[in-house]
Design a protein around this motif. Sequence first.
Motif, short mmCIF file in Angstrom:
data_model
loop_
_atom_site.label_atom_id
_atom_site.label_comp_id
_atom_site.label_asym_id
_atom_site.label_seq_id
_atom_site.Cartn_x
_atom_site.Cartn_y
_atom_site.Cartn_z
N ALA A 200 -15.72 2.05 0.43
CA ALA A 200 -15.24 3.00 -0.57
C ALA A 200 -15.62 4.44 -0.24
O ALA A 200 -14.90 5.38 -0.60
CB ALA A 200 -15.78 2.63 -1.95
N SER B 284 -5.40 1.28 3.96
CA SER B 284 -5.62 -0.13 4.24
C SER B 284 -4.90 -0.54 5.52
O SER B 284 -3.98 0.13 5.98
CB SER B 284 -5.13 -1.01 3.07
N ILE C 99 -7.97 9.98 -4.81
CA ILE C 99 -7.92 8.53 -5.08
C ILE C 99 -7.18 7.77 -3.97
O ILE C 99 -6.56 6.73 -4.22
CB ILE C 99 -7.25 8.24 -6.44
N SER D 208 -7.73 8.16 6.43
CA SER D 208 -6.36 7.66 6.46
C SER D 208 -6.11 6.88 7.75
O SER D 208 -6.22 7.43 8.85
CB SER D 208 -5.38 8.83 6.34
N GLU E 196 -6.24 5.26 -1.04
CA GLU E 196 -6.65 3.87 -0.76
C GLU E 196 -6.00 3.40 0.55
O GLU E 196 -5.05 2.61 0.53
CB GLU E 196 -6.26 2.95 -1.92
N GLU F 127 -9.61 -3.21 3.78
CA GLU F 127 -9.93 -1.85 3.34
C GLU F 127 -11.30 -1.46 3.86
O GLU F 127 -12.19 -2.31 4.03
CB GLU F 127 -9.89 -1.76 1.82
N GLY G 5 0.83 -1.18 0.00
CA GLY G 5 0.00 0.00 0.00
C GLY G 5 0.87 1.24 0.00
O GLY G 5 2.10 1.18 0.01
N HIS H 47 -12.79 6.42 1.63
CA HIS H 47 -11.44 6.32 1.06
C HIS H 47 -10.52 7.46 1.50
O HIS H 47 -9.31 7.37 1.35
CB HIS H 47 -11.50 6.26 -0.47
N LYS H 48 -11.08 8.53 2.07
CA LYS H 48 -10.26 9.62 2.58
C LYS H 48 -9.97 9.49 4.08
O LYS H 48 -9.39 10.38 4.68
CB LYS H 48 -10.91 10.97 2.30
N GLY I 291 -2.45 5.69 2.95
CA GLY I 291 -3.00 5.92 1.62
C GLY I 291 -2.68 7.26 1.01
O GLY I 291 -3.12 7.56 -0.10
#
Length: 324
Positions: free
Chosen positions: A174, A155, A151, A180, A153, A171, A114, A177-178, A135
Amino acid sequence: GSFAATLYSAQRGQFFTLPLPGRGHDLVQRPGSAECVAIARRPGRFAAAFSADGAPARWFSTKADRHFYGHGVFSPDGRLLYTSENDYEAGQGVIGVRDVMAGYAQIGEFSAYGVDPHDLLLTPDGRRLVVANGGIATHPVSGRAALNAAIMEPSLVYIDIQTGDLVEKVELDASLHKLSIRHLAMAGEQAVFGCQYEGAGEDQPPLVGFHRLGDSPRLAEAPRQVQSSLRNYIGSVSADASGEIIAASSPRGGLVTFWNASTHAFIGSREMEDVCGVADAPAHRAFRLTSGVGLTEIVDPNAAILGAQQALPIAWDNHLIRLH
């Protein structure tokens, strides 16, 4: 105007200080030893192994095209140090492997699976690394600016320390996704993670999560007023000596939150200006807190002060650890 790693006790105050060439981030104690390693804050490249016995510090650094993310963890036997690093030209996170007996010479590295690997810990069996991949893509040329906010990602990954193989990658939804994933604590077999949200301030997603190998991650919600006070930012996470209670600090919110590790329920909070450092205290259900305005105290989840608050003419930074 200066930076240092320090050994401190409530009885003796600061009894050892190692000047650092820049801002450090976290520290890690070598198993079976009084030696500690202080690691540079992103995008720093230096680290120093030191103890209070008067021996010269052992300094080491990343490769020329890497930088530290500020965290590391030792192998159970204390012979290897694993560090989270940025291969910034490739835009990928890596885990550096260093031989302690060879002066912390780097002997290998493997993928972090990642971007932006930050905190890392060992599972209780000592066989796997748990890595928080934030991410966020960065490059030293642009400092700490996020280059991929749209974008991201993040994890949570588990890696076999013998082979470097990926065991499991987790993960979040979606829509998050921001969010962290940055800091970790282990509560028995359970990984606890603290997050920093890179989205709109009014979104206010949960910032503390729990995960067991093979299960889905669970995010824990604080009461609305507390959640708002955290300002979308967790700076450090720690489990108490029993592994039953979790503390998660927010320097931006001036608040530490406490959580039940089994039920994931919010227990309470403690206000302290610019509080970030949090570590287990010797007593169960107790934590030492430190702040950027020089305060330190020991509290329990009910915000009762167990150790007298002290004010020192220094600015405590992000992290502290209790020496064993």
